[in-house]
Design a protein around this motif. Structure first.
Motif, PDB file in Angstrom:
ATOM      1  N   LYS A 107      10.788  -2.219 -28.064  1.00 27.32           N
ATOM      2  CA  LYS A 107      11.480  -3.487 -27.912  1.00 27.32           C
ATOM      3  C   LYS A 107      12.830  -3.441 -28.632  1.00 27.32           C
ATOM      4  O   LYS A 107      13.010  -2.714 -29.611  1.00 27.32           O
ATOM      5  CB  LYS A 107      10.640  -4.636 -28.474  1.00 27.32           C
ATOM      6  N   GLU A 140      10.180  -9.451 -31.413  1.00 20.55           N
ATOM      7  CA  GLU A 140       9.412  -9.530 -30.181  1.00 20.55           C
ATOM      8  C   GLU A 140       7.961  -9.127 -30.440  1.00 20.55           C
ATOM      9  O   GLU A 140       7.046  -9.612 -29.770  1.00 20.55           O
ATOM     10  CB  GLU A 140      10.041  -8.635 -29.109  1.00 20.55           C
ATOM     11  N   TYR A 141       7.755  -8.226 -31.400  1.00 19.44           N
ATOM     12  CA  TYR A 141       6.387  -7.848 -31.769  1.00 19.44           C
ATOM     13  C   TYR A 141       5.586  -9.062 -32.216  1.00 19.44           C
ATOM     14  O   TYR A 141       4.415  -9.223 -31.849  1.00 19.44           O
ATOM     15  CB  TYR A 141       6.404  -6.797 -32.886  1.00 19.44           C
ATOM     16  N   THR A 168      18.557 -11.430 -28.009  1.00 18.07           N
ATOM     17  CA  THR A 168      17.170 -11.236 -27.577  1.00 18.07           C
ATOM     18  C   THR A 168      16.278 -12.417 -27.948  1.00 18.07           C
ATOM     19  O   THR A 168      15.506 -12.908 -27.126  1.00 18.07           O
ATOM     20  CB  THR A 168      16.594  -9.953 -28.204  1.00 18.07           C
TER      21      THR A 168
END
Length: 572
Positions: free
Chosen positions: A108, A113-114, A362
């Protein structure tokens, strides 16, 4: 202290350094694919070599703060701080084999995002905002540090110095992508080492031999490696430096967006782990060399301390003062020294702008807006430019935070420890929930920020200093510690314990809340019986895969038994 010792050669070296960094940025901006995608701009197409990435990992945070802060730390408080380099060695395998594989499997752009995959969208947003706060505060100090040097050795007003450094950093970080950042770090790291080695060599020449540095430092009580106290209110001990240093290192090199983004610029996990391992000797060499430079300056000024003699107004001006005092007659060396300080901060600011731009596009823009892919590279560069200008504004506030080294480590401890705790809850447990992680992070941040900035702290006690050798009549200064009972206990705790405290707080509180208030996990909401092993640290992921295989075998056995019974009944 503002004395202009620059001549034509010094200005030429400074100009050449800035021009070289900009040329590298321009080259990577317009070569090859011309940064048509965010993948190339932010992650350098994930095909970089080990050497530039390993050196860049060191240069990310060990910039002008290291050169100015660590040297003055060893001068005024002794060499106990060098033990922190051992903590980095102890923490490197933990980062390599327990945290890094998780990020590398997911591939990613943003580490946060994890958190959405493991917990949910709220904790992702909360953690990314926390990271943004951490990096903005830190880079304000990074930008302030070289301004001290420029003011000292060029005579420029601090306001002008901050503007000069800040605007050049902003221009470069906006222009260059990750490839430019990595390769300019090679040049800039060489200049950092050059600036430190100049101090060591000149002090050894002045004293009549390299060994005299350590002989005089021993006589002055600077080789103080024997503090094994368990008292958390003592500023630097073996325990605080090993434990606090390890947690701080993990918060930077295991889960921090800036470092993980660099580790993702190589093609395989094994190469990424090699990058992290090779960065340690580079980091260790710079750390020990900078400590030695502080001892060298102490040996030179043991009888006439420039701070007590009012030649400098803060301990962070010690190294540039030495350059002014010792090298004014050698053309070009002052320029090389300032180039090292400037280049170190340049690499850190450019990396931070790049990482924060990745998080912004993001985690924020990409979630709330639908943006055409062709616009994303331009929006990323715009975000990088905006952060550079914001760092510029914050740099004017950095002088109120005290010494740059302690201020930087305090910020990383207050913010990095709780963030590391959240990622640890996610990767090392299957029971932690989004509610537990969120409450743990918020309360942990409140506690660490309160400990760090909530009230007056006891003044730091310096080791004995002297002005007996100064032009006027001087004396030996013995510093006595103020009464600790006059201060609230939490304000007396060493800043090195802030990061472990925040880490443990988040893990304990997050676990307790997760146990008391049951909440569906993401895989349960998706109707899957088992969590995705890719979201967990390798030892736990292996157990989860075994459990999933065992359950699958059990289900298949039950189906075979059912089919066997059914067939036997049909035959009867």
């Amino acid at each position: 202290m503002a004395v202009n010792v620059f001549d034509g050669w010094d200005y030429a070296i400074m100009a050449a350094t800035m021009a070289a960094s900009i040329i590298i940025g321009v080259y990577f901006r317009f070569s090859g694919g011309k940064q048509k995608t965010n993948e190339e701009y932010l992650l350098a197409d994930r095909n970089q070599s080990i050497l530039p990435v390993a050196v860049s990992l060191m240069a990310s945070f060990m910039s002008a703060i290291t050169l100015l802060g660590v040297s003055s730390e060893n001068y005024y408080y002794g060499m106990q701080f060098v033990a922190i380099n051992i903590s980095h060695l102890l923490a490197t395998p933990i980062a390599c084999y327990l945290y890094l594989p998780v990020f590398f499997r997911l591939q990613k752009t943003s580490t946060y995002e994890y958190l959405e995959l493991r917990f949910g969208p709220r904790i992702r947003m909360l953690a990314s905002l926390t990271y943004t706060l951490q990096m903005v505060l830190y880079n304000g100090i990074v930008l302030y540090a070289p301004a001290i040097v420029l003011e000292s050795v060029t005579g420029l007003d601090r306001l002008i110095s901050i503007l000069v450094v800040g605007l050049v950093c902003t221009f470069y970080s906006t222009l260059g992508g990750m490839k430019a950042v990595l390769f300019t770090d090679l040049l800039q790291s060489l200049l950092m080492f050059g600036a430190v080695f100049i101090i060591i060599i000149f002090s050894a020449i002045q004293l009549g031999g390299f060994e005299k540095i350590f002989t005089i430092a021993q006589e002055g009580g600077r080789l103080n490696f024997n503090n094994f106290s368990l008292d958390p209110t003592e500023r630097h001990t073996w325990w605080s430096l090993l434990i606090g240093g390890a947690i701080t290192y993990l918060s930077l090199y295991a889960v921090n967006q800036t470092q993980v983004q660099r580790l993702m610029t190589v093609s395989t996990l094994e190469r990424s782990q090699k990058c992290l391992w090779w960065s340690w000797p580079v980091l260790f060499t710079l750390g020990v060399s900078t400590c030695t430079s502080g001892l060298g300056m102490y040996a030179v000024y043991r009888d006439c301390d420039p701070l007590l003699d009012q030649k400098i107004s803060s301990i962070d001006q010690l190294m540039p003062y030495y350059v002014v005092d010792a090298m004014r007659g050698v053309s070009g060396l002052a320029g090389l020294f300032v180039a090292g300080i400037f280049s170190a901060s340049l690499s850190t600011i450019s990396a931070a702008c790049n990482a924060l731009a990745a998080v912004t596009l993001t985690d924020y823009v990409g979630r709330w807006c639908t943006v055409r892919p062709s616009y994303m590279p331009w929006l990323t560069k715009l975000a990088a430019c905006a952060y550079g200008l914001f760092f510029l504004a914050l740099a004017f506030l950095a002088e109120y935070l005290g010494g740059v080294l302690q201020a930087a480590l305090t910020i990383f401890g207050a913010v990095g420890g709780p963030l590391l705790g959240v990622f640890t809850l996610g990767m090392f447990t299957t029971y932690a929930t989004e509610l537990g992680a969120s409450i743990g992070l918020v309360t942990g941040m409140m506690m660490t920020l309160w400990m760090s900035f909530g009230g007056p702290r006891p003044p730091l006690t310096k080791l004995p200093l002297s002005t007996e050798g100064c032009a006027h009549n001087g004396t030996l200064w013995e510093f006595t510690q103020s009464n600790p009972d006059d201060y609230f206990y939490l304000y007396r705790v060493s800043y090195m314990w802030t990061s472990p405290f925040g880490f443990v707080w988040v893990v304990v509180v997050g676990s307790a809340v997760s146990a008391l208030w049951r909440q569906q996990q993401p895989w349960e909401r998706a109707g899957r019986p088992h969590p995705d092993p890719a979201l967990f640290t390798p030892p736990l992921a292996a157990r989860l895969r075994e459990r999933a295989r065992g359950d699958k075998v059990d289900i298949q056995s039950e189906l075979l038994m059912y089919n066997g019974v059914k067939n036997s009944k049909n035959s009867i």
